[in-house]
Design a protein around this motif. Sequence first.
Motif, PDB file in Angstrom:
ATOM      1  N   GLY A 106     -46.032  51.107 -38.255  1.00 40.15           N
ATOM      2  CA  GLY A 106     -46.468  50.368 -39.428  1.00 40.15           C
ATOM      3  C   GLY A 106     -47.557  51.106 -40.177  1.00 40.15           C
ATOM      4  N   ALA A 107     -48.178  50.410 -41.117  1.00 41.60           N
ATOM      5  CA  ALA A 107     -49.180  51.018 -41.988  1.00 41.60           C
ATOM      6  C   ALA A 107     -50.521  51.167 -41.271  1.00 41.60           C
ATOM      7  CB  ALA A 107     -49.351  50.183 -43.253  1.00 41.60           C
ATOM      8  N   PHE A 108     -51.324  52.048 -41.810  1.00 45.87           N
ATOM      9  CA  PHE A 108     -52.694  52.229 -41.342  1.00 45.87           C
ATOM     10  C   PHE A 108     -53.545  51.079 -41.881  1.00 45.87           C
ATOM     11  CE2 PHE A 108     -57.002  53.704 -42.122  1.00 45.87           C
ATOM     12  CZ  PHE A 108     -57.337  54.353 -40.942  1.00 45.87           C
ATOM     13  N   PRO A 109     -54.224  50.311 -41.020  1.00 49.58           N
ATOM     14  CA  PRO A 109     -55.069  49.210 -41.520  1.00 49.58           C
ATOM     15  C   PRO A 109     -56.285  49.751 -42.261  1.00 49.58           C
ATOM     16  CG  PRO A 109     -54.563  48.953 -39.174  1.00 49.58           C
ATOM     17  CD  PRO A 109     -54.192  50.348 -39.550  1.00 49.58           C
ATOM     18  N   LEU A 110     -56.414  49.425 -43.513  1.00 51.68           N
ATOM     19  CA  LEU A 110     -57.530  49.930 -44.311  1.00 51.68           C
ATOM     20  C   LEU A 110     -58.871  49.437 -43.779  1.00 51.68           C
ATOM     21  CD1 LEU A 110     -58.246  51.670 -46.690  1.00 51.68           C
ATOM     22  CD2 LEU A 110     -57.928  49.695 -48.200  1.00 51.68           C
ATOM     23  N   SER A 111     -58.870  48.361 -43.000  1.00 47.82           N
ATOM     24  CA  SER A 111     -60.127  47.871 -42.403  1.00 47.82           C
ATOM     25  C   SER A 111     -60.754  48.914 -41.499  1.00 47.82           C
ATOM     26  CB  SER A 111     -59.874  46.582 -41.619  1.00 47.82           C
ATOM     27  OG  SER A 111     -58.932  46.796 -40.579  1.00 47.82           O
ATOM     28  N   LEU A 112     -59.946  49.859 -40.995  1.00 50.66           N
ATOM     29  CA  LEU A 112     -60.491  50.898 -40.125  1.00 50.66           C
ATOM     30  C   LEU A 112     -61.394  51.868 -40.884  1.00 50.66           C
ATOM     31  CD1 LEU A 112     -57.462  51.765 -37.809  1.00 50.66           C
ATOM     32  CD2 LEU A 112     -59.600  50.641 -37.160  1.00 50.66           C
ATOM     33  N   ALA A 113     -61.390  51.813 -42.210  1.00 50.17           N
ATOM     34  CA  ALA A 113     -62.334  52.621 -42.980  1.00 50.17           C
ATOM     35  C   ALA A 113     -63.763  52.136 -42.778  1.00 50.17           C
ATOM     36  CB  ALA A 113     -61.975  52.604 -44.459  1.00 50.17           C
ATOM     37  N   GLY A 114     -63.923  50.978 -42.145  1.00 49.60           N
ATOM     38  CA  GLY A 114     -65.252  50.475 -41.782  1.00 49.60           C
ATOM     39  C   GLY A 114     -65.700  50.927 -40.416  1.00 49.60           C
ATOM     40  N   VAL A 115     -64.904  51.791 -39.770  1.00 47.32           N
ATOM     41  CA  VAL A 115     -65.203  52.306 -38.434  1.00 47.32           C
ATOM     42  C   VAL A 115     -65.576  53.780 -38.559  1.00 47.32           C
ATOM     43  CG1 VAL A 115     -64.271  52.715 -36.124  1.00 47.32           C
ATOM     44  CG2 VAL A 115     -63.595  50.667 -37.403  1.00 47.32           C
ATOM     45  N   PRO A 116     -66.704  54.223 -38.037  1.00 49.29           N
ATOM     46  CA  PRO A 116     -67.132  55.612 -38.248  1.00 49.29           C
ATOM     47  C   PRO A 116     -66.166  56.670 -37.714  1.00 49.29           C
ATOM     48  CG  PRO A 116     -68.981  54.278 -37.545  1.00 49.29           C
ATOM     49  CD  PRO A 116     -67.766  53.419 -37.399  1.00 49.29           C
ATOM     50  N   TYR A 117     -65.537  56.414 -36.565  1.00 50.02           N
ATOM     51  CA  TYR A 117     -64.676  57.436 -35.957  1.00 50.02           C
ATOM     52  C   TYR A 117     -63.332  56.803 -35.623  1.00 50.02           C
ATOM     53  CZ  TYR A 117     -63.172  61.284 -32.911  1.00 50.02           C
ATOM     54  OH  TYR A 117     -62.484  62.331 -32.360  1.00 50.02           O
ATOM     55  N   VAL A 118     -62.242  57.366 -36.186  1.00 46.54           N
ATOM     56  CA  VAL A 118     -60.899  56.837 -35.969  1.00 46.54           C
ATOM     57  C   VAL A 118     -59.974  57.983 -35.576  1.00 46.54           C
ATOM     58  CG1 VAL A 118     -58.918  55.655 -36.986  1.00 46.54           C
ATOM     59  CG2 VAL A 118     -61.246  54.972 -37.627  1.00 46.54           C
ATOM     60  N   GLU A 119     -59.344  57.839 -34.431  1.00 45.02           N
ATOM     61  CA  GLU A 119     -58.400  58.853 -33.950  1.00 45.02           C
ATOM     62  C   GLU A 119     -57.092  58.169 -33.576  1.00 45.02           C
ATOM     63  OE1 GLU A 119     -57.924  61.585 -30.028  1.00 45.02           O
ATOM     64  OE2 GLU A 119     -59.892  61.708 -31.030  1.00 45.02           O
ATOM     65  N   LEU A 120     -56.018  58.482 -34.345  1.00 40.41           N
ATOM     66  CA  LEU A 120     -54.713  57.856 -34.142  1.00 40.41           C
ATOM     67  C   LEU A 120     -53.602  58.912 -34.115  1.00 40.41           C
ATOM     68  CD1 LEU A 120     -55.140  54.723 -36.430  1.00 40.41           C
ATOM     69  CD2 LEU A 120     -54.500  54.668 -34.012  1.00 40.41           C
TER      70      LEU A 120
END
Length: 672
Positions: free
Chosen positions: A462-476
């Motif tokens: 599915g899509a990338f949740p834009l809410s994760l832009a509120g998280v400093p470090y994201v690794e997917l």
Amino acid sequence: MTTRFAVRVGLGPTETSQAISSSAVGGLWSIMDQIQPRETWSFDGHCIVSRNLEVKLPSTSQFQIKSKIMAGGGIGQKWAAVLLIVALWGTCSAQTCDEGDLKVLQTFRDTFEDPGGVFSTWNGTDCCTGWEGVECASSGRVVSLEVQAPHPRYGPNPTPKPGFTGIAAASLTDLTALQTLRVVAVFFNSPLPDTFGNLAKLETLEFGLNNLTGTIPASIGEAKNLKSLTINVNMPFPEQDFTGGPIPESFCDLTKLEIVALAAVRFTGKIPSCICRWRQATSIDMAVNSLVSEIPNCIGYTLDKLTYLGLDYNNFTGPVPAMLGRLKSLEELKLNNNQFSGKIPASLGSLEVLRSLSLSENSLFGPIPASFGKLQALVFLDLANNYLTSIPKELGLLGNLTYVNLQNNKLLGALPEEIGNAGINSQEGLQLDISNNILSGRLPFTLGLLGSFIASNNYFHGAFPLSLAGVPYVELNNNFLSSYGDSGPAPAEFVIRVLELQNNRFAGHIPAWLTTLLAESRLITEVDISQNKFSGDVGALLLNLPELRLLNASHNLFHSKLPATTFNTSDSYTLDLSHNDICGSIPLTFFPSLASSQYIDMSYNNLTGPLPDNVGQLDNISYLDLSHNMLSGKVPQSIDQLRDTLQFLDLSHNDFVGDVPEIQNDNTVTFK
């Protein structure tokens, strides 16, 4: 010369010659404060000594001094009279070191070469005055010996003199009045003595970094008053001959122990069940040994004062004892790096004050217990590298969590939405690692309050949740995320700094959510969207990201020209646009915009035209790969200006003509 006063202390009308009480001490403080400033005198449990006055306890009386101390508070204040009867006793002679103890200390000192001066203050014949680390009672007997040399990494350390063949610490057990014995980083190069039974008054014993040989002596178990026992032989000495051996059963007789620190002492065998007699213990650390078999169940029944239990890095087998759930005072439990098997007992959810739980690197299987939702004090949870199968939604109830590591398990199913509420009381948010599992489904929109989110190597789609832009470090990395579907609401604040989306199923032009993320995230420093199927114009990714240190858009289908306008990049920039379909010439603005870059890879594209002469402005470059393009003309002479920093240069598989300028530098340059 000072004046000695003997004191009898009574509370109210009753006088006594027994030991001074805490209430009487308070009264004594009050009287002394009226005589002279507090900083000019001290109390050692027997005497109050100042420049002109020494008060000695107890003796007969000649006159009375009354003082009142407050013994209560609030509206109804209560007062208790403290009667202090003080008698003039004559002149006071100086404290003198016991002759036998002096000889013991001199023998110990003279055993070592001491280039660092650890024993430099041990001079003269009064060990009670000026000898660093030595404390005496009023009788002159040595009651505390603490010798601390520098860590071996920094040294130099005391070492037995050449030709010494005895036991370096043998004399110390002749200090029979010792209450505290602590010797750290003094090299013994020999075993500990087996005469600790002499130290009947010893309460604290610590040996550390002593380059011991042999085994831990069983006679330590004869020092029955021990409250704290610490031995650490974990040293960088490959020649040391310390074998550890089994835990001496005599240690079980140390029933007053409160602190047990026996990590890295090479213990082997089982933990004897008789350690359950350590009913006063608050901390037990036996990590980094070779202990085997199962943990005695009785620990859960008798050691109810434990706040710390560290048995990590051993070879324990069998199940995690359910009885550990009875340790209601436990704040930290470390059982990681063993061979425990079976399910995690639900009873651990009863540890209401537990702050840290480490069960990683075992063979535990089954679901993570839902009862963990009751661990309201939990801050740190590490269950990595097991065979656990599901994440309970109840973890979302743990508002104080700051770190959860569930990587390398067999976790199945969707990630519970409730997990986004975990750690909401943490100032920096929850650091959550669920990488290398079998989790699937869509990512919830509730993760925007996390401190970091690492979920690579799963099956999320599915899509990338834009809410994760509120998280400093994201690794997917290595999932099945795509450009399509609902990305959900944007966060209140874009704080993302690192975004890794390598090897997913993104395709087509840059999606709206990524455009929004890059436009709003002014703090972003790293973006990796490599190994996808993005296409269209790559230029927008390079613009308006002044804090960006790394952009990896390699192995995509980008088909566009490089931007002709200038753009800003940070120092030590890394740019990888290799393995795309970037075409056209390299604009004259391109290399000046990347002047501070360290790494540029533009290989395997369709760049044409000459290599701009201003390539020489890359004055910080160490890696430059422009191979497998269609660049033509002569290689500019300015390439030699890169000689101070360049370590790798590949211009092969282009259409250059003429000689390549020789690059002279002191680095090893790989040139193709």
